[in-house]
Design a protein around this motif. Sequence first.
Motif, PDB file in Angstrom:
ATOM      1  N   GLY A 135     -63.201  61.017   6.710  1.00  0.00           N
ATOM      2  CA  GLY A 135     -62.629  60.437   5.302  1.00  0.00           C
ATOM      3  C   GLY A 135     -61.386  59.805   5.089  1.00  0.00           C
ATOM      4  N   SER A 136     -60.391  60.285   4.294  1.00  0.00           N
ATOM      5  CA  SER A 136     -59.166  59.721   4.280  1.00  0.00           C
ATOM      6  C   SER A 136     -57.968  60.774   4.952  1.00  0.00           C
ATOM      7  N   HIS A 137     -58.652  61.486   5.646  1.00  0.00           N
ATOM      8  CA  HIS A 137     -57.906  62.709   6.307  1.00  0.00           C
ATOM      9  C   HIS A 137     -56.896  62.131   7.535  1.00  0.00           C
ATOM     10  N   GLU A 138     -57.727  61.978   8.657  1.00  0.00           N
ATOM     11  CA  GLU A 138     -56.988  61.593   9.952  1.00  0.00           C
ATOM     12  C   GLU A 138     -58.002  60.725  10.529  1.00  0.00           C
ATOM     13  N   HIS A 139     -57.166  59.858  11.573  1.00  0.00           N
ATOM     14  CA  HIS A 139     -57.633  59.161  12.521  1.00  0.00           C
ATOM     15  C   HIS A 139     -56.877  59.140  13.781  1.00  0.00           C
ATOM     16  N   PRO A 140     -56.872  60.384  14.492  1.00  0.00           N
ATOM     17  CA  PRO A 140     -55.727  60.725  15.505  1.00  0.00           C
ATOM     18  C   PRO A 140     -55.782  59.392  16.706  1.00  0.00           C
ATOM     19  N   THR A 141     -56.983  58.985  17.070  1.00  0.00           N
ATOM     20  CA  THR A 141     -56.747  58.311  18.357  1.00  0.00           C
ATOM     21  C   THR A 141     -56.371  56.766  17.861  1.00  0.00           C
ATOM     22  N   GLN A 142     -56.660  56.382  16.778  1.00  0.00           N
ATOM     23  CA  GLN A 142     -56.061  55.105  16.128  1.00  0.00           C
ATOM     24  C   GLN A 142     -54.380  55.124  16.221  1.00  0.00           C
ATOM     25  N   LEU A 225     -52.697  47.658   6.382  1.00  0.00           N
ATOM     26  CA  LEU A 225     -53.970  48.415   6.285  1.00  0.00           C
ATOM     27  C   LEU A 225     -54.768  47.709   5.328  1.00  0.00           C
ATOM     28  N   ARG A 226     -56.045  48.034   5.737  1.00  0.00           N
ATOM     29  CA  ARG A 226     -57.303  47.392   5.033  1.00  0.00           C
ATOM     30  C   ARG A 226     -57.360  47.730   3.637  1.00  0.00           C
ATOM     31  N   VAL A 227     -57.803  47.253   2.631  1.00  0.00           N
ATOM     32  CA  VAL A 227     -58.030  47.462   1.360  1.00  0.00           C
ATOM     33  C   VAL A 227     -59.370  48.188   1.581  1.00  0.00           C
ATOM     34  N   GLN A 228     -59.774  49.698   1.205  1.00  0.00           N
ATOM     35  CA  GLN A 228     -60.794  50.157   1.404  1.00  0.00           C
ATOM     36  C   GLN A 228     -61.800  50.363   0.172  1.00  0.00           C
ATOM     37  N   ASN A 229     -62.390  49.232  -0.004  1.00  0.00           N
ATOM     38  CA  ASN A 229     -63.041  49.215  -1.379  1.00  0.00           C
ATOM     39  C   ASN A 229     -64.369  50.271  -1.494  1.00  0.00           C
ATOM     40  N   MET A 264     -48.903  44.608  13.099  1.00  0.00           N
ATOM     41  CA  MET A 264     -50.278  45.466  13.492  1.00  0.00           C
ATOM     42  C   MET A 264     -51.287  45.455  12.396  1.00  0.00           C
ATOM     43  N   HIS A 265     -52.370  45.801  12.765  1.00  0.00           N
ATOM     44  CA  HIS A 265     -53.417  46.287  11.909  1.00  0.00           C
ATOM     45  C   HIS A 265     -54.425  46.935  12.286  1.00  0.00           C
ATOM     46  N   PRO A 266     -54.989  48.008  11.929  1.00  0.00           N
ATOM     47  CA  PRO A 266     -55.894  48.966  12.939  1.00  0.00           C
ATOM     48  C   PRO A 266     -57.296  48.074  12.811  1.00  0.00           C
ATOM     49  N   GLY A 267     -57.519  47.108  11.875  1.00  0.00           N
ATOM     50  CA  GLY A 267     -58.976  46.527  11.830  1.00  0.00           C
ATOM     51  C   GLY A 267     -59.931  47.477  11.107  1.00  0.00           C
ATOM     52  N   PRO A 268     -61.125  46.910  10.631  1.00  0.00           N
ATOM     53  CA  PRO A 268     -61.365  45.418  10.513  1.00  0.00           C
ATOM     54  C   PRO A 268     -60.261  44.916   9.575  1.00  0.00           C
ATOM     55  N   GLN A 291     -53.705  46.426  20.494  1.00  0.00           N
ATOM     56  CA  GLN A 291     -54.119  47.422  19.947  1.00  0.00           C
ATOM     57  C   GLN A 291     -55.615  47.928  20.246  1.00  0.00           C
ATOM     58  N   VAL A 292     -56.445  46.951  20.128  1.00  0.00           N
ATOM     59  CA  VAL A 292     -57.836  47.181  20.356  1.00  0.00           C
ATOM     60  C   VAL A 292     -57.976  47.603  21.951  1.00  0.00           C
ATOM     61  N   GLU A 293     -57.308  46.745  22.738  1.00  0.00           N
ATOM     62  CA  GLU A 293     -57.187  46.868  24.232  1.00  0.00           C
ATOM     63  C   GLU A 293     -56.919  48.055  24.577  1.00  0.00           C
ATOM     64  N   LEU A 294     -55.533  48.637  23.923  1.00  0.00           N
ATOM     65  CA  LEU A 294     -55.147  50.072  24.242  1.00  0.00           C
ATOM     66  C   LEU A 294     -55.871  51.149  23.795  1.00  0.00           C
ATOM     67  N   GLY A 295     -56.458  50.930  22.799  1.00  0.00           N
ATOM     68  CA  GLY A 295     -57.685  51.944  22.471  1.00  0.00           C
ATOM     69  C   GLY A 295     -58.433  52.404  23.291  1.00  0.00           C
ATOM     70  N   VAL A 296     -58.808  51.724  24.343  1.00  0.00           N
ATOM     71  CA  VAL A 296     -59.723  52.227  25.462  1.00  0.00           C
ATOM     72  C   VAL A 296     -59.176  53.184  26.302  1.00  0.00           C
TER      73      VAL A 296
END
Length: 321
Positions: A135-142, A225-229, A264-268, A291-296
């Motif tokens: 949800g809108s709680h957490e995204h720890p690996t990001q 940050l993305r606008v989360q419609n 920076m931007h987490p994408g999309p 950021q995407v590369e280091l995510g792996v």
Amino acid sequence: MRDPIFPHCHLLGIEGLSPLEINRLLDLSDPYVAQNRGSDKASKNLKGRTVVNLFFENSTRTRTSFELAALRLGANVINMQIGSSSVSKGETLIDTAVTLNAMHPDVLVVRHPQSGAVKLLSEKVNCAVVNGGDGSHEHPTQALLDALTIRRRRNKIEGLKVAICGDVAHSRVARSNFYLLLTLGAEVRVIAPRTLIPSELDRLGVQTYTDMREGLRDCDIVMMLRVQNERMTGSFIPSVREYFRFFGLDREKLALAKPDALIMHPGPMNRGVEIDSDVADDFERSVIREQVELGVAVRMAILELLANNLSAKRVDSDGEE
Ligand code: CP
């Protein structure tokens, strides 16, 4: 033996982690960056283990990078197709998780639209669980991959001025970043329209700005940050055009941050809504692809750590392995 610094079997959020624990996760991720840039990316560190990706929301980066991370560690990976699973017949999240757990996976990576759903699930299974965004709680690996990107570029996080701009109210990425960056001693600013600033920010020690030009002044890092419609039920922004004018990052507003400030931007990304293509694609300043590369790398470190902690826990508790 469980990791002496990070002995946990789940990664459900950044809130509550100590600086030592966060730095441990970053330190373990770092060597995988070089390994992933080499021609031989494979290792056998998780040979024979099974990772299940259980994504109840769409994803490109998180799901693919967890899959790639598990494969590069030699694990077997199952990507659950939620649309063709028994969820479509009404099976609940918990029943789905308990069913998968009965097949003895080592790690479940879960994304779910409800805040708190991943923690609830973790209490019903005996494998390791990673929160891939709830949800809108957490995204720890990001937040961890964002921190690794900053740390590799700036050699530190403490003392940096980080502006997090945009739809903070609906952003699990922002929440995990607040916890992480504040824990590691960064100065965190939020820049957003008043309607998108949650009230809890004062309590966290985040500075808030409704004027982007003021908030960006002297910043080292500009995180858009993305606008989360899809999470907005009311009218939070007047129009895309107005939003971009006041809160979209373009060359003119970026000029107020430090001359070498990273973008920076987490994408999309929503190009032309929260960020102009001109700055998103400025590879002198934009680290969005990095950021995407280091995510792996971050996800390899986390899968390996949690799977090994789980094995050690099983040995401790009943001599299963
Ligand atoms: N940043 C992020 O979580 O992207 P995905 O939704 O593509 O996984």
